[in-house]
Design a protein around this motif. Structure first.
Motif, PDB file in Angstrom:
ATOM      1  N   LYS A   4       1.067  -1.258  -0.284  1.00  0.00           N
ATOM      2  CA  LYS A   4      -0.531   0.154  -0.450  1.00  0.00           C
ATOM      3  C   LYS A   4       0.984   1.338   0.385  1.00  0.00           C
ATOM      4  O   LYS A   4       1.888   1.433   0.861  1.00  0.00           O
ATOM      5  N   GLY A   5       0.835   2.165  -1.036  1.00  0.00           N
ATOM      6  CA  GLY A   5       1.390   3.617  -0.989  1.00  0.00           C
ATOM      7  C   GLY A   5       2.143   3.076  -1.227  1.00  0.00           C
ATOM      8  O   GLY A   5       3.291   4.607  -1.844  1.00  0.00           O
ATOM      9  N   GLU A   9       2.319   0.151  -6.808  1.00  0.00           N
ATOM     10  CA  GLU A   9       0.340   0.387  -6.538  1.00  0.00           C
ATOM     11  C   GLU A   9      -0.064   1.119  -7.246  1.00  0.00           C
ATOM     12  O   GLU A   9      -1.016   0.944  -7.258  1.00  0.00           O
ATOM     13  N   GLN A  10       0.951   2.470  -6.773  1.00  0.00           N
ATOM     14  CA  GLN A  10      -0.726   3.469  -8.000  1.00  0.00           C
ATOM     15  C   GLN A  10      -0.104   2.958  -9.309  1.00  0.00           C
ATOM     16  O   GLN A  10      -0.796   3.368 -10.036  1.00  0.00           O
ATOM     17  N   LEU A  11       0.797   2.601  -9.935  1.00  0.00           N
ATOM     18  CA  LEU A  11       1.311   2.425 -11.383  1.00  0.00           C
ATOM     19  C   LEU A  11      -0.106   0.719 -12.148  1.00  0.00           C
ATOM     20  O   LEU A  11      -0.709   1.243 -12.713  1.00  0.00           O
ATOM     21  N   PHE A  12       0.112  -0.391 -11.188  1.00  0.00           N
ATOM     22  CA  PHE A  12      -0.634  -1.659 -11.086  1.00  0.00           C
ATOM     23  C   PHE A  12      -1.641  -1.696 -10.343  1.00  0.00           C
ATOM     24  O   PHE A  12      -2.623  -2.905 -11.092  1.00  0.00           O
ATOM     25  N   GLY A  13      -2.142  -0.889  -9.235  1.00  0.00           N
ATOM     26  CA  GLY A  13      -3.134  -1.869  -8.994  1.00  0.00           C
ATOM     27  C   GLY A  13      -2.381  -2.866  -7.382  1.00  0.00           C
ATOM     28  O   GLY A  13      -1.928  -3.058  -7.477  1.00  0.00           O
ATOM     29  N   ALA A  35      11.353  -4.265  -0.887  1.00  0.00           N
ATOM     30  CA  ALA A  35      10.458  -5.064  -1.856  1.00  0.00           C
ATOM     31  C   ALA A  35       8.951  -4.101  -1.468  1.00  0.00           C
ATOM     32  O   ALA A  35       8.599  -4.140  -0.914  1.00  0.00           O
ATOM     33  N   THR A  36       8.268  -3.783  -2.613  1.00  0.00           N
ATOM     34  CA  THR A  36       6.805  -3.197  -3.108  1.00  0.00           C
ATOM     35  C   THR A  36       5.947  -3.954  -4.237  1.00  0.00           C
ATOM     36  O   THR A  36       5.049  -4.066  -3.923  1.00  0.00           O
ATOM     37  N   ALA A  37       6.197  -5.602  -4.068  1.00  0.00           N
ATOM     38  CA  ALA A  37       5.153  -6.866  -5.204  1.00  0.00           C
ATOM     39  C   ALA A  37       5.474  -7.824  -5.025  1.00  0.00           C
ATOM     40  O   ALA A  37       6.898  -8.759  -4.796  1.00  0.00           O
TER      41      ALA A  37
END
Length: 75
Positions: A4-5, A9-13, A35-37
């Motif tokens: 989240k954030g 997330e902003q680009l791909f959901g 790590a963000t995904a």
């Protein structure tokens, strides 16, 4: 699944279909990255982002392969 954030997330959901075709993945992150995904099946890191103010992002999958299949920001 994306954090989240995050920029990812902003680009791909929050959750996006990915195509993991790699045989290698990140084991240990450098200190200035997070790590963000992740792949929800095996928790493989699929994206990273810099946390020190630099605009650096790394993707482990190929979103360009899905451009005709996804709805949203990829077109």
């Amino acid at each position: 699944e994306t954090k989240k954030g995050s920029v990812v997330e902003q680009l791909f959901g929050r959750a996006s279909r990915i195509n993991s075709v790699h045989r290698q993945s990140i084991k240990d992150l450098a200190p200035n990255f997070r790590a963000t995904a992740f792949d929800p099946r095996d928790h493989t890191i699929e994206a990273i982002e810099a946390v020190d103010g630099h605009r650096i992002m790394g993707l482990q999958w190929h979103p360009e392969y899905l451009v005709n299949e996804e709805e949203g920001n990829l077109e």
